[in-house]
Enzyme design. Structure first.
Site, short mmCIF file in Angstrom:
data_model
loop_
_atom_site.label_atom_id
_atom_site.label_comp_id
_atom_site.label_asym_id
_atom_site.label_seq_id
_atom_site.Cartn_x
_atom_site.Cartn_y
_atom_site.Cartn_z
N GLY A 11 0.68 -1.36 -0.07
CA GLY A 11 0.14 -0.07 0.04
C GLY A 11 0.90 1.41 0.03
N SER A 12 2.12 1.17 -0.44
CA SER A 12 2.89 2.42 -0.38
C SER A 12 2.36 3.64 -1.47
CB SER A 12 4.50 2.24 -0.65
OG SER A 12 4.55 1.87 -1.99
N ASN A 13 1.73 2.95 -2.63
CA ASN A 13 1.09 3.86 -3.53
C ASN A 13 -0.06 4.61 -2.95
OD1 ASN A 13 2.51 4.32 -6.31
ND2 ASN A 13 2.57 1.95 -6.16
N LYS A 60 -13.46 -15.89 -8.59
CA LYS A 60 -13.09 -14.46 -8.82
C LYS A 60 -14.62 -13.94 -9.34
CE LYS A 60 -10.55 -12.48 -12.83
NZ LYS A 60 -9.42 -12.61 -13.43
N MET A 85 -2.73 -6.89 -7.47
CA MET A 85 -2.32 -7.93 -8.18
C MET A 85 -3.18 -9.18 -8.74
SD MET A 85 0.58 -6.29 -8.18
CE MET A 85 2.07 -7.36 -8.15
N HIS A 104 2.16 0.62 -13.17
CA HIS A 104 2.92 -0.60 -13.63
C HIS A 104 4.39 -0.46 -13.34
CE1 HIS A 104 4.17 -4.45 -15.23
NE2 HIS A 104 4.96 -3.93 -15.93
#
Ligand code: GAR
Length: 212
Positions: A11-13, A60, A85, A104
């Site tokens: 979660g750094s972004n 999914k 991801m 990306h």
């Protein structure tokens, strides 16, 4: 504008986006959605007092149904994949066509997919960086909105390269979200362009080169 940020891990972004929001550089309302109930990113969302949700990733189809329901309920305009991801189905992408962006960690179209830093080092490329692009039905192939680059030196390894690129990601992704908020991104002839802030003409954002 209402934006959902999809995350899977560290979660750094996400943190870079929420910091920019806190500093007043972004104006959207954010919610955070994870396909990993254990993601550290969820703690970051909590720290910043941002609504956050986690759903089991499998099956999914069920995951995507639940997420779509939530997105509609919250009137979400855009989706930002920030370290998400998993690959979204083409049906899901169609629901939010040209309204999903992804970051990306390579200069697309070079090195799509995974293990990008390892592959860049092994291939001996001299520059790498990150790309923010629209998501289409093909993985890492949607139109490129913006890129930032860094050089790779002879003594870089996977880890040092990942660190350099992550620093760039933390600048580039909030910048692109701010362009979205200002309605400055448009697609023409299959390419994304950014409108100039003042006169509406197209401009080329500066490409930053970060040398060690
Ligand atoms: C980032 O480097 C991002 O570009 C990458 O995962 C990392 C997530 O870090 N995303 C992809 O590889 C997507 N294909 P973060 O969770 O600290 O933001």
């Amino acid at each position: 504008m209402k934006i959902a940020i999809f995350v899977s891990g560290r979660g750094s972004n996400l943190e870079a986006i929420l910091k920019a929001r806190k500093q007043g550089l972004l104006t959207s309302d954010f919610i955070v959605i994870s396909n990993n109930p254990k993601a550290k990113a969820l703690h970051i969302a909590q720290t910043y007092n941002v609504e956050h949700y986690a759903f089991e990733p499998k099956p999914k189809k069920i995951f995507e149904e639940k997420v779509l329901l939530l997105l509609k309920e919250k009137h979400i305009d855009y989706i930002v994949l920030a370290g998400f991801m998993a690959i979204l189905s083409k049906e899901f992408v169609k629901e939010y066509e040209k309204r999903i962006i992804n970051i990306h960690p390579s200069l697309l179209p070079s090195f799509p997919g995974i293990d990008v830093h390892k592959r860049a080092i092994e291939r001996g490329v001299k520059f790498s960086g990150c790309t923010v692009h629209f998501v289409n039905e093909h993985v890492d192939e949607g139109c490129i909105i913006a890129q930032a680059i860094t050089s790779i030196s002879y003594d870089d390894d996977e880890e040092s390269l990942a660190k350099k690129i992550l620093n760039l990601e933390h600048k580039l992704l909030p910048q692109v979200i701010s362009w979205l908020e200002q309605d400055r991104i448009y697609i023409k002839d299959g390419k994304a362009h950014i409108k100039d802030e003042k006169n509406g003409s197209t401009f080329n954002p500066d490409i930053e080169v970060f040398n060690e």
